[in-house]
Design a protein around this motif. Structure first.
Motif, short mmCIF file in Angstrom:
data_model
loop_
_atom_site.label_atom_id
_atom_site.label_comp_id
_atom_site.label_asym_id
_atom_site.label_seq_id
_atom_site.Cartn_x
_atom_site.Cartn_y
_atom_site.Cartn_z
N GLY A 147 0.82 -1.22 0.00
CA GLY A 147 0.00 0.00 0.00
C GLY A 147 0.85 1.26 0.00
N VAL A 148 1.90 1.26 0.80
CA VAL A 148 2.81 2.41 0.85
C VAL A 148 3.44 2.64 -0.52
N VAL A 149 3.93 1.57 -1.14
CA VAL A 149 4.55 1.70 -2.46
C VAL A 149 3.51 2.12 -3.50
N GLY A 150 2.27 1.66 -3.35
CA GLY A 150 1.20 2.10 -4.24
C GLY A 150 0.95 3.60 -4.14
N VAL A 151 0.99 4.13 -2.92
CA VAL A 151 0.82 5.57 -2.73
C VAL A 151 1.98 6.32 -3.39
#
Length: 179
Positions: A147-151
């Motif tokens: 999720g962090v990398v997606g953001v």
């Protein structure tokens, strides 16, 4: 140890490659193009890189090394994910054109976001004692880091425009779920 001439040559090769990448897809860039524009011999290019894709891979590795150093420096001194993510988002902002070229323009050939995901998972795993690493915790780490990398990916792609402070605060809250 790398001497100054070698560093300068590599810097010229990278700059020339990135300049070409602004107007051409990677599969249309040749070693001959880079050598001609950088005013070097093809052999000089091949002394440093296997091919164009190896050059791209090495540039991505340098970005990941920068992020790892940031992670180690900031997290080791403060254990503050908000501060860490603020620094990462600031780094991405300062290198916006580079990230845009690699992540957006060359998405099919770039592994940058996958590499970033892997280093974050590895670093987070190293923070948690092995005795607490049950399967559900590994799943939680993968989920949150993805999720962090997606953001970060959406930020690079300009899919949303939010203040750095707010993004780093929210990402820090997500990471605190791992503690």
């Amino acid at each position: 140890m790398t001497d100054r001439r070698e560093l300068k040559t590599k810097r010229i090769i990278k700059k020339t490659f990135l300049d070409l990448l602004k107007t051409n897809p990677i599969n249309k860039i040749s070693v001959s193009d880079i050598a001609r524009l950088a005013d070097i011999g093809r052999g000089t290019f091949y002394f440093h890189y296997l091919d164009i894709y190896d050059l791209q891979d090495k540039i991505e590795d340098e970005i990941c090394d920068d992020l790892l150093m940031m992670f180690d420096k900031i997290y080791r001194t403060s254990s503050d994910f908000n501060m860490l993510f603020f620094a990462i988002i600031d780094y991405i902002s300062q290198n916006n054109e580079l990230f845009s070229l690699l992540v957006v323009k060359e998405a099919s050939s770039s592994n940058l976001m996958q590499k970033i995901r892997k280093i974050f998972v590895k670093k987070i795993n190293s923070l948690i004692p092995e005795k607490y690493m049950e399967n559900y915790h590994k799943v939680r780490i993968l989920f949150i880091v993805s999720g962090v990398v997606g953001v970060i990916d959406d930020l690079v792609r300009k899919d949303f425009n939010v203040e750095k402070e707010m993004i780093s605060h929210e990402l820090g809250k997500m990471m605190s779920l791992l503690e």
